[in-house]
Scaffold this motif. Structure first.
Motif, PDB file in Angstrom:
ATOM      1  N   GLY A 186      14.379  41.308  24.226  1.00 58.83           N
ATOM      2  CA  GLY A 186      14.096  40.745  22.341  1.00 58.83           C
ATOM      3  C   GLY A 186      12.663  39.896  22.639  1.00 58.83           C
ATOM      4  O   GLY A 186      12.784  40.199  23.515  1.00 58.83           O
ATOM      5  N   GLY A 187      12.997  38.913  22.044  1.00 62.02           N
ATOM      6  CA  GLY A 187      11.752  38.068  21.658  1.00 62.02           C
ATOM      7  C   GLY A 187      12.133  37.682  20.600  1.00 62.02           C
ATOM      8  O   GLY A 187      13.025  37.205  19.465  1.00 62.02           O
ATOM      9  N   ALA A 188      11.711  35.763  20.672  1.00 58.35           N
ATOM     10  CA  ALA A 188      11.610  35.021  19.382  1.00 58.35           C
ATOM     11  C   ALA A 188      10.332  35.199  18.478  1.00 58.35           C
ATOM     12  O   ALA A 188       9.668  35.004  20.012  1.00 58.35           O
ATOM     13  CB  ALA A 188      12.145  33.576  20.209  1.00 58.35           C
ATOM     14  N   SER A 189      10.143  35.464  17.583  1.00 64.21           N
ATOM     15  CA  SER A 189       9.007  36.096  16.848  1.00 64.21           C
ATOM     16  C   SER A 189       9.198  35.150  15.819  1.00 64.21           C
ATOM     17  O   SER A 189      10.397  34.932  14.814  1.00 64.21           O
ATOM     18  CB  SER A 189       9.252  37.604  17.124  1.00 64.21           C
ATOM     19  N   PRO A 190       8.621  34.707  14.984  1.00 64.94           N
ATOM     20  CA  PRO A 190       7.907  34.591  13.922  1.00 64.94           C
ATOM     21  C   PRO A 190       8.054  35.852  12.508  1.00 64.94           C
ATOM     22  O   PRO A 190       7.508  36.151  13.454  1.00 64.94           O
ATOM     23  CB  PRO A 190       6.649  34.144  13.083  1.00 64.94           C
ATOM     24  N   LEU A 191       8.692  35.431  11.593  1.00 64.35           N
ATOM     25  CA  LEU A 191       9.152  37.181  10.837  1.00 64.35           C
ATOM     26  C   LEU A 191       8.579  36.972   9.003  1.00 64.35           C
ATOM     27  O   LEU A 191       9.328  35.345   9.148  1.00 64.35           O
ATOM     28  CB  LEU A 191      10.604  37.016  10.973  1.00 64.35           C
ATOM     29  N   PRO A 243      15.735  34.142  16.784  1.00 62.82           N
ATOM     30  CA  PRO A 243      15.855  35.019  18.079  1.00 62.82           C
ATOM     31  C   PRO A 243      16.298  36.584  17.623  1.00 62.82           C
ATOM     32  O   PRO A 243      17.094  36.676  16.425  1.00 62.82           O
ATOM     33  CB  PRO A 243      16.916  34.552  18.902  1.00 62.82           C
ATOM     34  N   ILE A 244      15.586  37.975  18.378  1.00 59.78           N
ATOM     35  CA  ILE A 244      15.693  39.592  17.896  1.00 59.78           C
ATOM     36  C   ILE A 244      16.080  39.348  19.034  1.00 59.78           C
ATOM     37  O   ILE A 244      15.358  39.492  19.565  1.00 59.78           O
ATOM     38  CB  ILE A 244      14.938  39.648  16.649  1.00 59.78           C
ATOM     39  N   TYR A 245      17.264  40.206  19.677  1.00 62.51           N
ATOM     40  CA  TYR A 245      17.836  41.142  21.248  1.00 62.51           C
ATOM     41  C   TYR A 245      18.474  41.741  20.586  1.00 62.51           C
ATOM     42  O   TYR A 245      18.808  41.946  19.941  1.00 62.51           O
ATOM     43  CB  TYR A 245      18.536  40.579  21.821  1.00 62.51           C
ATOM     44  N   LEU A 246      17.846  42.941  21.458  1.00 61.96           N
ATOM     45  CA  LEU A 246      19.177  44.258  20.731  1.00 61.96           C
ATOM     46  C   LEU A 246      19.596  44.498  22.771  1.00 61.96           C
ATOM     47  O   LEU A 246      19.342  43.855  23.034  1.00 61.96           O
ATOM     48  CB  LEU A 246      18.233  45.274  21.195  1.00 61.96           C
ATOM     49  N   ASN A 247      21.064  44.503  22.340  1.00 62.09           N
ATOM     50  CA  ASN A 247      21.781  44.207  23.718  1.00 62.09           C
ATOM     51  C   ASN A 247      22.299  45.061  23.949  1.00 62.09           C
ATOM     52  O   ASN A 247      22.962  46.080  23.059  1.00 62.09           O
ATOM     53  CB  ASN A 247      22.663  42.841  23.184  1.00 62.09           C
ATOM     54  N   ILE A 248      22.899  46.049  25.480  1.00 56.46           N
ATOM     55  CA  ILE A 248      23.347  46.850  25.687  1.00 56.46           C
ATOM     56  C   ILE A 248      23.754  46.814  26.535  1.00 56.46           C
ATOM     57  O   ILE A 248      23.581  45.665  28.083  1.00 56.46           O
ATOM     58  CB  ILE A 248      22.156  48.155  26.540  1.00 56.46           C
ATOM     59  N   HIS A 261      38.565  53.761  29.574  1.00 54.58           N
ATOM     60  CA  HIS A 261      38.989  52.278  29.903  1.00 54.58           C
ATOM     61  C   HIS A 261      37.403  50.976  29.878  1.00 54.58           C
ATOM     62  O   HIS A 261      37.253  50.742  29.753  1.00 54.58           O
ATOM     63  CB  HIS A 261      39.275  51.628  31.154  1.00 54.58           C
ATOM     64  N   LEU A 262      36.506  52.776  30.224  1.00 48.56           N
ATOM     65  CA  LEU A 262      35.037  52.392  30.047  1.00 48.56           C
ATOM     66  C   LEU A 262      34.147  52.352  28.719  1.00 48.56           C
ATOM     67  O   LEU A 262      34.164  53.440  27.991  1.00 48.56           O
ATOM     68  CB  LEU A 262      34.655  52.933  31.086  1.00 48.56           C
ATOM     69  N   THR A 263      33.150  51.681  28.560  1.00 48.42           N
ATOM     70  CA  THR A 263      32.889  51.825  26.931  1.00 48.42           C
ATOM     71  C   THR A 263      31.743  51.343  27.035  1.00 48.42           C
ATOM     72  O   THR A 263      31.073  50.651  28.276  1.00 48.42           O
ATOM     73  CB  THR A 263      33.929  50.205  25.899  1.00 48.42           C
ATOM     74  N   LEU A 264      30.699  52.294  26.209  1.00 46.75           N
ATOM     75  CA  LEU A 264      29.235  51.538  26.017  1.00 46.75           C
ATOM     76  C   LEU A 264      29.204  50.371  24.733  1.00 46.75           C
ATOM     77  O   LEU A 264      29.591  51.732  23.848  1.00 46.75           O
ATOM     78  CB  LEU A 264      28.219  52.960  26.289  1.00 46.75           C
ATOM     79  N   SER A 265      28.027  49.832  24.485  1.00 52.65           N
ATOM     80  CA  SER A 265      27.815  49.657  22.954  1.00 52.65           C
ATOM     81  C   SER A 265      26.856  48.702  23.668  1.00 52.65           C
ATOM     82  O   SER A 265      25.168  49.127  24.542  1.00 52.65           O
ATOM     83  CB  SER A 265      28.424  48.475  23.159  1.00 52.65           C
ATOM     84  N   GLY A 266      25.861  49.132  22.275  1.00 57.71           N
ATOM     85  CA  GLY A 266      24.838  48.760  21.463  1.00 57.71           C
ATOM     86  C   GLY A 266      24.866  47.427  20.682  1.00 57.71           C
ATOM     87  O   GLY A 266      25.670  47.988  19.616  1.00 57.71           O
ATOM     88  N   ASP A 267      23.895  46.400  20.325  1.00 54.65           N
ATOM     89  CA  ASP A 267      24.175  45.593  19.776  1.00 54.65           C
ATOM     90  C   ASP A 267      22.554  44.475  19.141  1.00 54.65           C
ATOM     91  O   ASP A 267      22.180  44.994  19.808  1.00 54.65           O
ATOM     92  CB  ASP A 267      24.923  44.525  20.202  1.00 54.65           C
ATOM     93  N   LEU A 268      22.505  44.794  17.705  1.00 54.60           N
ATOM     94  CA  LEU A 268      21.291  44.095  17.579  1.00 54.60           C
ATOM     95  C   LEU A 268      21.803  42.839  17.153  1.00 54.60           C
ATOM     96  O   LEU A 268      22.494  42.557  15.440  1.00 54.60           O
ATOM     97  CB  LEU A 268      20.584  44.874  16.297  1.00 54.60           C
ATOM     98  N   THR A 269      21.151  41.809  17.556  1.00 49.97           N
ATOM     99  CA  THR A 269      21.715  40.202  17.338  1.00 49.97           C
ATOM    100  C   THR A 269      20.653  39.652  16.311  1.00 49.97           C
ATOM    101  O   THR A 269      19.211  40.094  16.803  1.00 49.97           O
ATOM    102  CB  THR A 269      21.859  39.434  18.136  1.00 49.97           C
TER     103      THR A 269
END
Lengths: 263, 378
Positions: free
Chosen positions: A51-56, A252-257, A224-232
């Motif tokens: 992601g990135g830090a961006s003005p919005l 700061p807007i980031y996608l965490n995978i 036991h194995l998980t997959l995840s995706g998060d938008l912060t």
């Protein structure tokens, strides 16, 4: 005062996770079963932040984004999930995440107001039309507190706020190929060309505590194995209050995978 | 996996959509600048190109041009407007002012436009008059006639130094007025460190300088040697330059060293030296003025005569000392009376506190004071 609270919070969380982990090590099955009976689950995860830090929204001064690189940013997270009710459909997640957020971007600006303070207190104020290259990288301890909803035994959605404590940060770059109008748009014009560039470093102006919201999905691929995706999505400017060199707020807007291990 | 895919995809899609919706490049804002970009006059009346500075335009016209009815035409920053309108006929026997308003309407800039048909009309330079620049940061020297009207404006590198932010007060600049002259006030030139921004630009020091001509701040970073544009029209044949000076070298002489963190390499034992010189030259279409690259060049065919203080005479002295330097004509060079009458010749006078200052070498602290300078001519 603030610092003490942070330390306390971090210690408490570390203890909580540490205890869970330690008990899991020694006496995994009975411990996990006992926890599960109480509606508690544990998970550790690793992931990458893109992601990135961006003005919005992007201000009118930014005319073009020329280059962007998310850079390599990792995250390590430990979560405790407490499920409620008999059906255990709703729950609460408390986590501790060590993460990097970063980016490199190049943009062309027009009439972009700025003021740079030099090492000796020199002030260079003016309006820049030309190229700007920025590098941002921060290391954070983040604590998410999320509401969780179990869609089915393998799939979970979650959303909620998080708070991030910056342990180190770098926000620097340079301007080149363009011109500066001294003080304001009617001031002396000075052309930067070729290898002429002015570097800047606003690392000390980054704020140490950021807030934001995040939402995501977690899927149990195997036992036991998980997959995840998060938008912060940060809701606070990455810079301290009163920092006016960059005239707009940057979020700061980031996608965490990532993938994780559920105990 | 089948069930994850659409969810992850939709999540990604939602994230991208949200980002895209908020991070579109906005429509370009109207221009905020209010520049006069060019200036033309009808007919063949210009003797030199118009000199366009940030808030000032100088029109040097051919002899006999009627100053009472000139109609300069301007091109402006796109979208900007000017009052009085471009092409208005006005009386330029005194300087006229124009106001340019930017396209966005938020910025206004006032230009002083002056026109002259004669070259430099004075031969005495007393350095009694200095006004502040439009931002109130540094001083600009000018000379007046008996009636107190401004007849000559000196140029200096101060506008470039202003960009470094290193000067708090006008006396922290390399070029400034001092109250302790040979007679009343005088010119003071001090070689300065330029702070972190100047160092970043590989310009770690700035020598004090004062010269006849214009300082082209636009190109001051790009090409510093050509930013000092030497020379103003002069219709006489100069013979001597004399005046009074004081000089003290700074403690440590530095050479430029781009690899060092402060971009400076000390040269132990070396003393700094000041420079005073004057150049009488012909302005031609291909070389209208001189600059730091060619003002003293032996190969420069435009130069007729040079007057320069001898290195052995440019020594330290705490008391006011007289100097007198002769214009030496180069071999085979003689002024052409027809060109002289037509205003084709120019004169540059240059003072600097460090003789290698144009190459960012010198001893910070070197201070040259100059007062009561007289140019003798025929």
């Amino acid at each position: 005062m603030k610092r003490t609270t942070i330390t306390l919070l971090l210690t408490a969380l570390a203890l909580l996770l540490g205890c869970g982990g330690a008990r899991a090590q020694q006496d995994r099955t009975p411990g996990i079963i006992r926890s599960a009976l109480m509606g508690l689950e544990y998970e550790v995860r690793a992931g990458i932040n893109i992601g990135g830090a961006s003005p919005l929204p992007l201000p009118a001064e930014i005319r073009r984004i020329d280059s962007y690189s998310p850079t390599f940013c990792f995250s390590l997270e430990g979560d405790v999930i407490r499920w409620f009710g008999e059906k255990r459909r709703w729950g609460l997640i408390l986590g501790l995440r060590l993460e990097n957020k970063g980016m490199q971007a190049g943009a062309r600006t027009k009439n972009y107001g700025m003021e740079i303070i030099g090492d000796g207190g020199e002030r260079l104020k003016g309006n820049w039309t030309g190229m700007v290259r920025t590098k941002y990288r921060g290391t954070f301890f983040s604590i998410p507190l999320l509401a969780a909803c179990r869609i089915n035994p393998r799939l979970r959605l979650h959303a909620g706020p998080y708070v991030s404590f910056q342990s180190s940060g770098d926000f620097s770059g340079h301007v080149y190929d363009g011109y500066l109008r001294e003080n304001d748009p009617t001031g002396n014009k000075v052309v930067f060309e070729g290898d002429r560039r002015a570097t800047y470093d606003f690392s000390d102006e980054l704020r140490s505590v950021q807030w934001g919201v995040q939402a995501g999905v977690n899927w149990k691929a195997f036992k036991h194995l998980t997959l995840s995706g998060d938008l912060t999505w940060g809701v606070t400017d990455i810079f301290k209050k009163g920092f006016r060199t960059i005239s707009f707020d940057m979020y700061p807007i980031y996608l965490n995978i990532g993938f994780g291990y559920a105990f | 996996m089948m069930r994850l895919k659409p969810l992850t995809t939709s999540l990604l899609f939602a994230a991208c959509a949200a980002l895209a919706a908020t991070s579109c490049i906005k429509e370009e804002a109207p221009n905020a600048e209010a520049d006069i970009e060019s200036c033309t006059l009808a007919g063949d009346v210009l003797n030199r190109d118009p000199i366009i500075e940030n808030d000032r335009i100088t029109l040097i016209l051919k002899k006999g041009t009627d100053l009472t009815a000139l109609a300069p035409e301007f091109t402006l920053t796109p979208g900007a407007t000017i009052l009085p309108a471009s092409g208005s006929t006005r009386d330029f026997t005194t300087p006229q002012s124009y106001e340019v308003t930017s396209e966005d309407g938020r910025w206004k800039k006032r230009y002083r436009v002056e026109a002259t048909t004669s070259g430099m009309t004075t031969g005495t330079f007393r350095f009694e008059n200095a006004r502040m620049d439009s931002n109130g940061k540094y001083q600009i020297f000018y000379e007046t006639d008996a009636a107190g009207a401004e007849i000559l404006t000196w140029a200096s590198g101060n506008p470039g130094f202003a960009l470094t932010g290193a000067g708090d007060d006008c006396t922290d600049y390399p070029t400034y007025q001092s109250g302790t002259g040979y007679r009343n006030k005088c010119l003071a030139l001090t070689t300065r460190r330029t702070g972190s921004f100047g160092t970043m630009m590989n310009m770690p020091i700035a020598a004090g300088n004062l010269f006849l001509g214009t300082f082209d701040v636009v190109n001051a970073l790009k090409d510093p040697l050509t930013a000092t544009r030497f020379g103003i029209p002069f219709e006489h044949v100069p013979s001597h330059l004399r005046g009074y000076y004081q000089y003290r070298s700074g403690e440590t002489f530095y050479e430029l060293d781009r690899s060092a963190s402060d971009k400076l390499k000390p040269v132990p034992g070396r003393k700094d030296r000041f420079d005073i010189y004057a150049v009488f030259f012909e302005s031609t279409d291909d070389r209208k003025h001189l600059d730091g690259t060619n003002a003293l060049s032996e190969e420069n065919p435009n130069i007729l005569a040079v007057a320069r203080i001898a290195p052995e005479k440019a020594v330290e002295c705490d008391a006011w000392s007289p100097f007198e330097i002769d214009f030496v004509f180069r071999e085979g060079k003689q002024p052409d009376p027809a060109k002289l009458a037509a205003g084709k010749y120019s004169l540059a006078i240059v003072f600097t506190s460090s003789f290698c200052g144009d190459r960012f070498e010198g001893a910070p602290g070197s201070t040259l004071r100059v007062d009561e300078v007289t140019l003798e001519y025929e």
